[in-house]
Design a protein around this motif. Structure first.
Motif, PDB file in Angstrom:
ATOM      1  N   ALA A  56     126.293 -45.275  -3.778  1.00 24.61           N
ATOM      2  CA  ALA A  56     125.970 -46.488  -3.085  1.00 24.61           C
ATOM      3  C   ALA A  56     125.367 -47.587  -4.019  1.00 24.61           C
ATOM      4  CB  ALA A  56     125.219 -46.324  -1.782  1.00 24.61           C
ATOM      5  N   GLY A  74     135.243 -46.993  -8.353  1.00 20.08           N
ATOM      6  CA  GLY A  74     134.014 -47.483  -8.114  1.00 20.08           C
ATOM      7  C   GLY A  74     133.266 -47.870  -9.022  1.00 20.08           C
ATOM      8  N   SER A 134     128.146 -46.358   3.862  1.00 20.56           N
ATOM      9  CA  SER A 134     127.609 -47.327   2.995  1.00 20.56           C
ATOM     10  C   SER A 134     128.197 -48.815   3.238  1.00 20.56           C
ATOM     11  CB  SER A 134     128.303 -47.187   1.454  1.00 20.56           C
ATOM     12  OG  SER A 134     127.721 -45.794   1.178  1.00 20.56           O
ATOM     13  N   THR A 164     131.667 -43.217   2.169  1.00 21.07           N
ATOM     14  CA  THR A 164     132.021 -44.739   1.917  1.00 21.07           C
ATOM     15  C   THR A 164     131.913 -45.610   3.257  1.00 21.07           C
ATOM     16  OG1 THR A 164     133.538 -44.083   0.177  1.00 21.07           O
ATOM     17  CG2 THR A 164     133.922 -46.255   1.197  1.00 21.07           C
ATOM     18  N   HIS A 186     132.747 -50.743  -1.648  1.00 24.74           N
ATOM     19  CA  HIS A 186     132.756 -49.662  -0.460  1.00 24.74           C
ATOM     20  C   HIS A 186     133.523 -50.163   0.498  1.00 24.74           C
ATOM     21  CE1 HIS A 186     129.479 -47.933  -2.852  1.00 24.74           C
ATOM     22  NE2 HIS A 186     129.895 -46.960  -2.307  1.00 24.74           N
TER      23      HIS A 186
END
Length: 324
Positions: free
Chosen positions: A222, A104, A261, A258, A126
């Motif tokens: 996030a 990420g 999000s 995830t 995400h």
């Protein structure tokens, strides 16, 4: 009196117990994936993955677009956003496959450098990660790498933090929040580099403050497009927890936060960045050989230094662009 569900098979743990004159272990110990909580988690992951695929297919071929589904696919494959994301996904998944973290953070850093807003960058990462984290979580359960107590202690706080983080980055003006995201990613790059100089001693006692750590990890993940692994996994392992079960538990919990999000982003941002999402997924599919090559030929400390430095430098560049 507790009724014990014993595993009477000839497994290595029972062989050790026989040698020591101890009774056989319970089935939940030798086959942790059979525990009801983990069974429910695996079925939930499977159901949600199928639901996401069905939802995306419905959105693509529902006839509500000006172009047909196949025309949209053609437009995506011929667009710059898709191929930029393929390159980012290839690099990010290579890093993640070699280090076991930083997908990420790497993706978000490069997407910000190519001009994406923080909300679009984090949403793209995400939504793409829903698939990778789902498969990873199921695999960890099947391999017995999940500590159900640690998983449950991370789950709800992580999902709550992810919801708050997705709302924050989607609601605040991009020009205001981008410098802060760049600073966060810069510090995470330095944090990855700092792991070169750390030595870990495994402890047996249960970790403390797991809920607070999960809340923080979900929020920054996030907001910044990544950070759940570097924040949560490295903190727990760095304090001496068993690496195998820590990584497995954190990975399984990561799917659910995830998913939360991605759902919040899909509701709050005006235009879902499907070409970027598709590019990240496609790029990630071809990364396994490169990750294996790096893992085999580069020392882990060297890889940590390279990846952390690149993330820090790109984030510093993004910060400079955001401020000047």
């Amino acid at each position: 009196m507790k009724i014990r569900n014993l595993d009477l098979s000839d497994n290595p743990i029972n062989a050790e117990h026989r040698a020591l004159g101890l009774p056989p272990v319970e089935d939940d110990i030798s086959h942790p994936s059979r525990h009801p909580v983990l069974r429910v988690a695996v079925w939930a992951v499977s159901f949600l993955l199928v639901a996401v695929v069905a939802f995306l297919a419905t959105r693509l071929f529902n006839g509500m677009h000006q172009a047909t589904g196949w025309e949209l696919i053609t437009q995506t494959l011929t667009g710059d956003a898709f191929w930029k994301a393929v390159a980012v996904g290839l690099l990010a998944q290579t890093v993640d496959g070699a280090l076991g973290m930083a997908y990420g953070i790497t993706s978000a850093s490069f997407l910000l450098a190519t001009g994406s807003t923080p909300a679009v960058a984090s949403a793209s990462v995400h939504i793409a990660e829903v698939f990778t984290t789902g498969v990873s979580g199921i695999a960890h359960v099947k391999l017995g790498n999940v500590n159900r107590s640690l998983f449950l202690r991370l789950l709800i706080p992580g999902m709550l933090g992810a919801s708050l983080g997705a709302w924050t980055v989607s609601s605040v003006d991009a020009a205001i929040i981008k410098p802060f995201i760049s600073v966060y990613l810069f510090l995470m790059g330095l944090y990855i580099v700092s792991k070169i100089f750390r030595t870990i001693q495994v402890r047996k006692e249960a970790p403390r403050h797991v809920a607070k750590l999960g809340l923080l990890g979900g929020y920054v993940d996030a907001v910044g497009g990544g950070g759940w692994g570097p924040v949560v996994t490295t903190t727990l392992v760095g304090t001496g927890q068993d690496p195998r079960t820590t990584i497995g538990s954190v990975n399984l919990a990561e799917f659910f936060l995830t998913f939360i999000s991605a759902s919040v982003f899909a509701m709050l941002i005006d235009e879902t960045p499907w070409p970027t999402v598709a590019g990240l997924v496609v790029g990630g599919l071809f990364a396994a050989p490169f990750a294996a090559y790096l893992t085999k030929h580069l020392h882990t400390k060297s890889l940590l230094g390279i990846v952390g430095s690149v993330i820090a430098l790109i984030s510093a560049y993004n910060l400079y662009r955001a401020l000047y």
